[in-house]
Design a protein around this motif. Sequence first.
Motif, PDB file in Angstrom:
ATOM      1  N   HIS A 162      29.384  36.142  51.227  1.00 55.01           N
ATOM      2  CA  HIS A 162      28.433  35.369  50.424  1.00 55.01           C
ATOM      3  C   HIS A 162      28.296  33.946  50.979  1.00 55.01           C
ATOM      4  O   HIS A 162      27.181  33.447  51.164  1.00 55.01           O
ATOM      5  CB  HIS A 162      28.890  35.351  48.967  1.00 55.01           C
ATOM      6  CG  HIS A 162      27.936  34.672  48.047  1.00 55.01           C
ATOM      7  ND1 HIS A 162      27.927  33.308  47.862  1.00 55.01           N
ATOM      8  CD2 HIS A 162      26.948  35.173  47.271  1.00 55.01           C
ATOM      9  CE1 HIS A 162      26.974  32.994  47.003  1.00 55.01           C
ATOM     10  NE2 HIS A 162      26.369  34.106  46.615  1.00 55.01           N
ATOM     11  N   CYS A 221      24.897  32.280  52.712  1.00 55.52           N
ATOM     12  CA  CYS A 221      24.294  31.062  52.164  1.00 55.52           C
ATOM     13  C   CYS A 221      24.267  29.932  53.183  1.00 55.52           C
ATOM     14  O   CYS A 221      23.406  29.046  53.103  1.00 55.52           O
ATOM     15  CB  CYS A 221      25.039  30.634  50.903  1.00 55.52           C
ATOM     16  SG  CYS A 221      24.808  31.778  49.522  1.00 55.52           S
ATOM     17  N   PRO A 261      21.524  31.378  45.704  1.00 53.67           N
ATOM     18  CA  PRO A 261      22.854  31.974  45.894  1.00 53.67           C
ATOM     19  C   PRO A 261      23.349  32.771  44.693  1.00 53.67           C
ATOM     20  O   PRO A 261      24.081  33.740  44.854  1.00 53.67           O
ATOM     21  CB  PRO A 261      23.761  30.757  46.145  1.00 53.67           C
ATOM     22  CG  PRO A 261      22.852  29.728  46.692  1.00 53.67           C
ATOM     23  CD  PRO A 261      21.534  29.939  45.991  1.00 53.67           C
TER      24      PRO A 261
END
Length: 66
Positions: A33, A37, A46
């Motif tokens: 993640h 981002c 996000p």
Amino acid sequence: MGLRWTDTIDIAIELYEAHPDVDPQWVRFTDLHAWICALPEFSDDPSKSTEGLLEAIQMAWIDEAN
């Protein structure tokens, strides 16, 4: 407009180029993640990621690495 969460293949290609020495099979979703981002072309919210999207991106990255 930049990359969005649903651009799984394009994100996988960007991750492969940004982290060529990483085996994507062992990347934790929290790291995945963060790396997504941090991609310069990524422009989605996000907080809109899901486990399913992260898994799809990881699988596409594994395919790209192979």
